[in-house]
Design a protein around this motif. Structure first.
Motif, short mmCIF file in Angstrom:
data_model
loop_
_atom_site.label_atom_id
_atom_site.label_comp_id
_atom_site.label_asym_id
_atom_site.label_seq_id
_atom_site.Cartn_x
_atom_site.Cartn_y
_atom_site.Cartn_z
N PHE A 172 17.50 -6.65 13.64
CA PHE A 172 18.45 -6.54 12.52
C PHE A 172 17.70 -6.20 11.23
N VAL A 211 22.27 -2.55 15.72
CA VAL A 211 21.67 -3.50 16.67
C VAL A 211 22.62 -3.72 17.85
N GLN A 212 23.90 -3.85 17.55
CA GLN A 212 24.88 -4.05 18.63
C GLN A 212 24.90 -2.83 19.56
N LEU A 271 16.97 -10.73 24.31
CA LEU A 271 17.83 -10.33 23.19
C LEU A 271 17.85 -11.39 22.08
N LYS A 272 17.86 -12.63 22.51
CA LYS A 272 17.85 -13.73 21.54
C LYS A 272 16.58 -13.70 20.71
N LEU A 321 17.25 -11.36 30.31
CA LEU A 321 17.84 -10.42 29.34
C LEU A 321 18.37 -11.19 28.13
N SER A 322 19.02 -12.31 28.39
CA SER A 322 19.56 -13.12 27.30
C SER A 322 18.44 -13.63 26.38
N ALA A 362 21.82 -2.79 27.80
CA ALA A 362 22.50 -3.48 28.90
C ALA A 362 23.10 -2.49 29.89
N MET A 388 21.83 -2.93 21.72
CA MET A 388 21.93 -3.96 22.77
C MET A 388 22.81 -3.47 23.92
N ILE A 389 23.95 -2.87 23.58
CA ILE A 389 24.88 -2.39 24.62
C ILE A 389 24.21 -1.27 25.44
N ASP A 391 19.79 -12.30 34.33
CA ASP A 391 20.69 -12.51 33.20
C ASP A 391 20.01 -13.36 32.12
N GLU A 414 16.67 -10.20 18.37
CA GLU A 414 17.82 -9.72 17.59
C GLU A 414 17.62 -9.81 16.07
N LYS A 415 16.98 -10.87 15.59
CA LYS A 415 16.84 -11.02 14.14
C LYS A 415 15.85 -10.00 13.57
N ARG A 416 14.76 -9.81 14.32
CA ARG A 416 13.79 -8.81 13.84
C ARG A 416 14.39 -7.40 13.94
#
Lengths: 191, 145
Positions: A19, A36-37, A11-12, A7-8, A44, A40-41, A4, A15-17
């Motif tokens: 986006f 992006v969302q 993603l952290k 993965l967290s 996951a 990510m889903i 977990d 995520e900005k790149r």
């Protein structure tokens, strides 16, 4: 299997790149966030059981697919491809010395505020705009190769093309960006 | 184009890296609203990943017709497969029963006909005789088989 936390953290970190990459592609912040969302889903749901080291490559591929899906849904893909293809034809480097132009760009980028006229923020904005104007494949190759720091083979895998094509796209992207910067007076004089 | 290719490649890569470094800087702070939406998206993705992992690792639970719960990994998987195959088995069994009933009905019908012919006063050959058939017609009788 990625934990977990792995993965967290992944993603952290991305995520900005991700986006920004989506913004370059669709030119719309809300749509880019949705993409992006969605990516990510998808990651996951389908790939959370993969080892952490596989996640970057898989995520980039998912992000590319999510972007393409967005274009399909918007039914504007043909329009975008037509607009972007206008830039493909402008790849005529015969008029001036490539080596000289790249050397000037390298020098200007290496030393902040070249000629004392262009601030760092302005430089960033110029590059940002120039990247956005690149043809899709060139931009993808450039961002994956130099921004996401993937090697040629990984970039080819994400883009679904040969390594030779990646090199060609990257080379053209760098020349186009250098030309765009020079046209804006970032360095040297326009011939 | 008489540029030394290796030098050009090297220069291209260096220019690209310098540009990418600047882009990194620009992407670092996309603004509060965007950062918040990205955080929410990340948390949703993580929650989904946890759900998927739980489904993959949790022991299978099947409820039988009587309502009894059957727990277990390996055993549960077999029960699950069996439950999936059950409708197909029921269909095949149903078709076999229908086929058997159809055969039985045909057999009973032919037995009745044979019995009627054999126990009749008139021999079976008489029905193929043209004169007898004419006799039956003229007397308003019909041949029923």
């Amino acid at each position: 299997m990625a934990t977990d936390k792995e993965l967290s953290d992944f993603l952290k970190g991305i995520e900005k790149r991700a986006f920004k990459r989506a913004v370059y592609a669709v030119r719309d912040e809300d749509a880019a966030l949705d993409i992006v969302q969605d990516a990510m889903i998808r990651l996951a749901e389908k790939y959370a059981d993969r080892p952490a080291e596989e996640l970057p490559l898989v995520f980039q591929r998912i992000l590319s697919n999510a972007t393409m899906d967005w274009f399909r849904r918007q039914k504007v893909r043909n329009n975008v491809m037509r607009n972007l293809s206008d830039f493909e034809g402008a790849d005529d480097d015969g008029e001036f010395d490539l080596l000289e132009m790249l050397t000037s760009a390298d020098g200007a980028l290496g030393f902040e505020s070249a000629e004392g006229t262009v601030s760092r923020e302005q430089t960033l904005r110029l590059i940002d705009e120039a990247v956005q104007m690149l043809p899709t494949r060139q931009r993808e190759a450039f961002l994956l190769r130099y921004w996401e720091e993937m090697d040629v083979a990984e970039t080819a895998s994400v883009m679904g093309c040969s390594e030779g094509s990646v090199k060609t796209h990257c080379s053209r992207a760098v020349h186009a960006l250098a030309k765009a910067l020079r046209a804006k007076g970032f360095f040297g004089a326009t011939p | 184009m008489n540029q030394p290719a290796a030098h050009l490649d090297h220069l291209e890569a260096r220019v690209a890296q310098r540009m990418a470094a600047l882009l990194h800087e620009g992407a670092r702070d996309p603004g509060h609203a965007v950062s918040e939406r990205l955080r929410v998206a990340r948390e949703q993705a993580l929650a989904r990943a946890r759900e998927v992992r739980q489904l993959q690792t949790a022991p299978a639970v099947h409820v039988t017709a009587g309502g009894a719960g059957v727990l277990g990994g390996f055993f549960g998987a077999w029960v699950s497969k069996l439950a999936m195959a059950l409708p197909a088995v029921a269909l095949v069994a149903g078709l076999l029963v229908i086929d058997q009933q159809h055969d039985q009905a045909q057999m009973e019908s032919s037995v009745d006909t044979d019995l009627a012919l054999l126990t009749d006063d008139v021999p079976p050959d008489a029905y193929s005789d043209a004169g007898f058939a004419e006799y039956l017609r003229s007397n308003g009788l019909t041949v029923t088989r």
